[in-house]
Design a protein around this motif. Structure first.
Motif, PDB file in Angstrom:
ATOM      1  N   VAL A   1       0.831  -1.207   0.000  1.00 42.73           N
ATOM      2  CA  VAL A   1       0.000   0.000   0.000  1.00 42.73           C
ATOM      3  C   VAL A   1       0.866   1.258   0.000  1.00 42.73           C
ATOM      4  CG1 VAL A   1      -1.601   1.349   1.427  1.00 42.73           C
ATOM      5  CG2 VAL A   1      -2.027  -1.085   1.029  1.00 42.73           C
ATOM      6  N   LEU A   2       1.981   1.223   0.743  1.00 44.62           N
ATOM      7  CA  LEU A   2       2.842   2.399   0.848  1.00 44.62           C
ATOM      8  C   LEU A   2       3.943   2.439  -0.204  1.00 44.62           C
ATOM      9  CD1 LEU A   2       3.204   2.685   4.723  1.00 44.62           C
ATOM     10  CD2 LEU A   2       1.616   3.872   3.213  1.00 44.62           C
ATOM     11  N   GLY A   3       3.920   1.498  -1.145  1.00 47.62           N
ATOM     12  CA  GLY A   3       4.913   1.504  -2.220  1.00 47.62           C
ATOM     13  C   GLY A   3       6.288   1.062  -1.769  1.00 47.62           C
ATOM     14  N   LEU A   4       6.348   0.243  -0.699  1.00 46.51           N
ATOM     15  CA  LEU A   4       7.627  -0.173  -0.135  1.00 46.51           C
ATOM     16  C   LEU A   4       7.820  -1.687  -0.152  1.00 46.51           C
ATOM     17  CD1 LEU A   4       7.729   2.178   3.003  1.00 46.51           C
ATOM     18  CD2 LEU A   4       8.980   2.469   0.852  1.00 46.51           C
ATOM     19  N   ALA A   5       7.064  -2.374  -0.999  1.00 40.26           N
ATOM     20  CA  ALA A   5       7.113  -3.842  -0.990  1.00 40.26           C
ATOM     21  C   ALA A   5       8.467  -4.390  -1.389  1.00 40.26           C
ATOM     22  CB  ALA A   5       6.025  -4.409  -1.901  1.00 40.26           C
ATOM     23  N   ASP A   6       9.297  -3.579  -2.050  1.00 36.53           N
ATOM     24  CA  ASP A   6      10.648  -4.026  -2.417  1.00 36.53           C
ATOM     25  C   ASP A   6      11.655  -3.761  -1.308  1.00 36.53           C
ATOM     26  OD1 ASP A   6      10.474  -1.264  -2.677  1.00 36.53           O
ATOM     27  OD2 ASP A   6      11.926  -1.184  -4.317  1.00 36.53           O
ATOM     28  N   LYS A   7      11.208  -3.181  -0.193  1.00 36.41           N
ATOM     29  CA  LYS A   7      12.124  -2.816   0.892  1.00 36.41           C
ATOM     30  C   LYS A   7      11.799  -3.475   2.212  1.00 36.41           C
ATOM     31  CE  LYS A   7      13.492   1.798  -0.764  1.00 36.41           C
ATOM     32  NZ  LYS A   7      13.554   3.253  -0.406  1.00 36.41           N
TER      33      LYS A   7
END
Length: 475
Positions: A398-404
């Motif tokens: 949701v926060l655009g951080l799935a790669d981190k």
């Protein structure tokens, strides 16, 4: 405690690691070592590895020297590492009102409790007290990342960013934009004023964290009724220029939806109002989404906007029950939010608990529980594994951080918490039930049963340590 770190040191964590790599399934990694470099990035995951094996083989392979490694070992079998929780919707400025609802529903509650509290935080000494306690409380509950709403005051909003950065919490900081609906003392003078104030906060955050690695601005129209058409259009233009994320509310309450229809008579629906103003896109986080129609949900899915599910607040303010399974099946990414102070708890673990419970009582669209078939009701229920996914990897998406963040994988950042389930002693004379809070583990439970007990009975007393990007931020 004050945040601490080990500058220049690599770190090794040894024990059991549990995470949700996919919806509905937990992965258990027992007797495992996770190696985190000085930047806070996971560089190796070694199964069947104890401290001795790590020293003898793992360090050499990574090129690490023994004197430059900090080691954290789970002390017993009922301690485990879990990804940090991600709160996709929380009003830091409303934290003092947690648990204060009166007999209000949403719109009355805003005027009686919310707007006066937010406006009062123009006093920076008061804002510092409120924000410091909010950050400490959420960190203590394992929240490593939070999407915050602040206030319309630039200095107070900037202070929230400063505090998150100094205390080590990963955060999205939203300076609230609103030029109508609120009281005269708490409104933007004009869309121009709102844009200038938002830019001021963006630039302030850029000065403290130039690449927005830990703290990022997020464009924040409060919700459609509080924004003029020109305001929404200008914020859409700003978002496209900056490519920053954006957050707002949608379809939380029946009266709110009626108000949107009155204020935007040309809009086909609440979602359409956002869409026609250009802010319904993959960068948008929509909180609540309790009363979305089929057409609206399809539009949200098509635009790849995200949903912050806030079950505690939805119940406390009598807003309704969001249909999470229905949203997920449409391909919409969903995370969990505490929505303090609409919600009464700073804990995403509690939000996960509430998400399972309210899904058991989900009503059919437009009707009561009896309107849904038993098959539909069973399908709507969310499992323990599913809500823990929403609390971690789902929130990261949701926060655009799935790669981190959100899982334990090589290349991900070490945002994690050490959970201690404790154990009821064999000797009742030595039983100090206060040590491990509300959770009683006897030792014969399976791991699935232990995790279920943690979700339904655990609290911040079980959260022993919390790290963000490898930095210890709570103990």
């Amino acid at each position: 405690m004050a945040p601490s770190s080990t500058p220049g040191k690599n770190q090794v964590f040894i024990g059991t690691f549990i995470h949700a790599k996919c919806l509905g399934e937990l992965e258990y990694l027992h007797n495992t070592a996770v190696c985190v470099d000085a930047s806070g990035t996971i560089v190796a995951i070694e199964p069947n590895c104890n401290q001795q094996k790590a020293v003898e083989t793992l360090y050499a392979r990574l090129g690490w020297s023994l004197d430059n490694v900090a080691i954290t070992v789970a002390r017993h079998e009922l301690q485990f590492f879990f990804p940090g929780f991600i709160d996709t919707h929380v009003h830091a400025s409303q934290y003092p009102n947690v648990g204060v609802f009166g007999k209000s529903t949403l719109l009355d509650w805003l005027n009686k409790y919310t707007f006066p509290m937010e406006a009062s935080l123009s006093s920076l000494s008061k804002a510092r007290r409120v924000y410091t306690r909010c950050i400490r409380r959420t960190l203590a509950n394992g929240t490593t990342t939070a999407a915050y709403y602040a206030t319309i005051d630039v200095k107070a909003t900037n202070l929230l960013a400063d505090l998150c950065y100094s205390m080590g919490q990963r955060a999205f900081i939203g300076r609230v934009c609103m030029d109508r609906l609120g009281p005269e003392y708490y409104l933007d003078e004009s869309p121009d004023h709102a844009i200038a104030a938002t830019r001021a906060t963006v630039e302030h955050i850029r000065r403290i964290d130039s690449n927005f690695e830990l703290v990022s601005p997020i464009i924040t129209p409060r919700f459609a009724p509080a924004c003029s058409s020109e305001m929404l259009t200008r914020l859409s233009e700003l978002q496209k220029q900056t490519q920053l994320p954006m957050q707002t509310h949608i379809s939380e309450n029946d009266n709110e939806i009626k108000l949107v229809a009155e204020l935007f008579p040309d809009g086909k629906s609440y979602a359409d109002v956002y869409d026609t103003h250009g802010i319904l896109n993959e960068k948008m986080i929509l909180a609540h989404a309790v009363h979305l129609t089929e057409e609206e949900a399809d539009l949200v899915a098509e635009r790849k906007a995200k949903i912050a599910h806030c079950p505690c607040s939805n119940s406390a303010l009598t807003s309704g029950v969001a249909r999470v399974r229905w949203l997920l099946e449409k391909g919409i990414q969903v995370g969990l939010g505490t929505d303090m102070s609409g919600g009464y708890s700073p804990s995403i673990l509690d939000a996960a608990r509430q998400a399972t419970i309210v899904s058991n009582h989900l009503i059919a669209p437009g009707g009561q529980l009896s309107c849904a078939s038993q098959e539909e009701r069973d399908k709507a229920k969310l499992s323990i594994e599913e809500v823990l996914y929403l609390a971690t990897k789902g929130g990261a998406q949701v926060l655009g951080l799935a790669d981190k963040i959100g899982t334990f994988e090589v290349g991900m950042q070490w945002d994690a918490q050490l959970i201690d389930l404790g154990r009821v002693p064999d000797d009742v004379a030595e039983d100090d039930y206060a040590i491990h809070g509300n959770l009683d583990i006897f030792g014969w439970e399976t791991w699935d049963e232990r995790i279920a007990k943690w979700v339904f009975n655990g609290d911040d007393r079980n959260t022993k340590k919390v790290w963000v990007r490898g930095r210890l931020v709570h103990e």
